[in-house]
Motif scaffolding. Sequence first.
Motif, PDB file in Angstrom:
ATOM      1  N   ASN A   1      27.896  36.005  35.387  1.00  0.00           N
ATOM      2  CA  ASN A   1      29.284  35.647  35.098  1.00  0.00           C
ATOM      3  C   ASN A   1      29.551  35.529  33.607  1.00  0.00           C
ATOM      4  O   ASN A   1      30.652  35.802  33.145  1.00  0.00           O
TER       5      ASN A   1
ATOM      6  N   LEU B   1      30.118  38.992  32.476  1.00  0.00           N
ATOM      7  CA  LEU B   1      31.446  39.471  32.879  1.00  0.00           C
ATOM      8  C   LEU B   1      32.546  38.904  31.964  1.00  0.00           C
ATOM      9  O   LEU B   1      33.301  39.660  31.356  1.00  0.00           O
TER      10      LEU B   1
ATOM     11  N   ARG C   1      31.540  49.748  42.910  1.00  0.00           N
ATOM     12  CA  ARG C   1      32.384  48.679  43.474  1.00  0.00           C
ATOM     13  C   ARG C   1      32.993  47.837  42.352  1.00  0.00           C
ATOM     14  O   ARG C   1      34.185  47.535  42.367  1.00  0.00           O
ATOM     15  N   ASP C   2      32.180  47.479  41.363  1.00  0.00           N
ATOM     16  CA  ASP C   2      32.616  46.475  40.395  1.00  0.00           C
ATOM     17  C   ASP C   2      33.398  47.007  39.199  1.00  0.00           C
ATOM     18  O   ASP C   2      34.196  46.267  38.619  1.00  0.00           O
TER      19      ASP C   2
ATOM     20  N   THR D   1      37.206  47.485  40.219  1.00  0.00           N
ATOM     21  CA  THR D   1      37.802  46.294  40.862  1.00  0.00           C
ATOM     22  C   THR D   1      37.836  45.100  39.909  1.00  0.00           C
ATOM     23  O   THR D   1      38.672  44.214  40.069  1.00  0.00           O
ATOM     24  N   LEU D   2      36.975  45.088  38.901  1.00  0.00           N
ATOM     25  CA  LEU D   2      37.084  43.990  37.938  1.00  0.00           C
ATOM     26  C   LEU D   2      38.200  44.243  36.932  1.00  0.00           C
ATOM     27  O   LEU D   2      38.786  43.300  36.395  1.00  0.00           O
TER      28      LEU D   2
ATOM     29  N   TYR E   1      40.966  42.953  38.904  1.00  0.00           N
ATOM     30  CA  TYR E   1      40.830  41.478  38.947  1.00  0.00           C
ATOM     31  C   TYR E   1      41.531  40.827  37.740  1.00  0.00           C
ATOM     32  O   TYR E   1      42.419  39.984  37.883  1.00  0.00           O
TER      33      TYR E   1
ATOM     34  N   SER F   1      41.151  41.881  44.239  1.00  0.00           N
ATOM     35  CA  SER F   1      39.982  42.675  43.845  1.00  0.00           C
ATOM     36  C   SER F   1      39.013  42.836  45.012  1.00  0.00           C
ATOM     37  O   SER F   1      38.427  43.904  45.194  1.00  0.00           O
ATOM     38  N   TRP F   2      38.857  41.814  45.841  1.00  0.00           N
ATOM     39  CA  TRP F   2      37.916  41.939  46.962  1.00  0.00           C
ATOM     40  C   TRP F   2      38.443  42.861  48.067  1.00  0.00           C
ATOM     41  O   TRP F   2      37.668  43.546  48.729  1.00  0.00           O
TER      42      TRP F   2
ATOM     43  N   ALA G   1      37.582  46.101  46.899  1.00  0.00           N
ATOM     44  CA  ALA G   1      36.122  46.278  46.765  1.00  0.00           C
ATOM     45  C   ALA G   1      35.410  46.392  48.108  1.00  0.00           C
ATOM     46  O   ALA G   1      34.273  46.867  48.157  1.00  0.00           O
TER      47      ALA G   1
ATOM     48  N   ARG H   1      37.155  33.853  51.354  1.00  0.00           N
ATOM     49  CA  ARG H   1      36.220  33.313  50.365  1.00  0.00           C
ATOM     50  C   ARG H   1      36.779  33.476  48.945  1.00  0.00           C
ATOM     51  O   ARG H   1      36.619  32.618  48.094  1.00  0.00           O
TER      52      ARG H   1
ATOM     53  N   VAL I   1      37.127  30.512  45.627  1.00  0.00           N
ATOM     54  CA  VAL I   1      36.089  30.780  44.614  1.00  0.00           C
ATOM     55  C   VAL I   1      36.731  31.137  43.270  1.00  0.00           C
ATOM     56  O   VAL I   1      36.377  30.592  42.220  1.00  0.00           O
ATOM     57  N   ASN I   2      37.702  32.054  43.309  1.00  0.00           N
ATOM     58  CA  ASN I   2      38.255  32.534  42.049  1.00  0.00           C
ATOM     59  C   ASN I   2      39.315  31.613  41.470  1.00  0.00           C
ATOM     60  O   ASN I   2      39.513  31.588  40.254  1.00  0.00           O
TER      61      ASN I   2
END
Length: 288
Positions: free
Chosen positions: A70, A73, A173-174, A177-178, A181, A215-216, A219, A268, A272-273
């Motif tokens: 993290n 990121l 994937r990331d 999508t980030l 995000y 984003s999820w 993803a 989730r 979380v975010n």
Amino acid sequence: MPVEEFVAGWISGALGLVLGHPFDTVKVRLQTQNTYRGIVDCMVKTYRHESLLGFFKGMSFPIASIAVVNSVLFGVYSNTLLVLTATSHQERRAQPPSYTHVFIAGCTGGFLQAYCLAPFDLIKVRLQNQTEPRAQPGSPPPQYRGPVHCAASIFQEEGPRGLFRGAWALTLRDTPTLGIYFATYEWLCRQSTPDGQNPSSATVLVAGGFAGITSWVTATPLDVIKSRMQMAGLKQREYQGMLDCMVSSARQEGLGVFFRGLTINSARAFPVNAVTFLSYEYLLHSWG
Ligand SMILES: CN(C)C(=N)NCCC[C@H](N)C(=O)O
């Protein structure tokens, strides 16, 4: 290079991770095992068979790794924006960067974090998929005794490259999508905040939560493929590559397979975010 963003990214990521891990375990099992009828069935079976601890399998390693992942990121995101726009985190409310710059910085952060995340995520997924209850006398031991044993076994059996199983799918994937995000987070904050002011805590919570969901949702198809590639060769079948995994999953289970875990991923993602962005903004604000 400002380092506060790296530290704030680490602490906020750890808070979000603990909150979201039980949802994550259910998601990984739904995506890679065909023994559950849905979210509730998976939760009930996990609880009956493995108690509450079953939901927290594989968490110790991500907690240790979140420091790297993290902070890479958020640190890379913020420092890329600094390079692109010559503004620090504090100056960005008065001089907001364009969404294109936010998206590029998010993709850069996502791309680099994926390579740090890959081995940790692989070990997490392998441990989460062990459905044996806690060791009891006479019962067969699970394949992996813990994260270190899991890493050592993969290394011995498959060499260092084995630790990067599924890394391509994770990167694909990331990376986009980030970007999505951070762009969603920025857009939602700006919609409900007067120009030049900092967003309120409620705004940060809601914007962070929806950025996580958006984003999820985008993803999830590659998340399914990533988890299957990571489990390939164990209980599941071996795949020739990512494309083979996509085609044979769709042939055998229909297109719906790409949306496995979507509901639980979204449920989730919000808390979380929300917590991740709130603590990130709070820490950077209080450090001045
Ligand atoms: C869609 N993807 C990959 C993300 N949004 N990734 C950012 C991770 C944020 C948080 N730790 C989480 O696990 O939701």
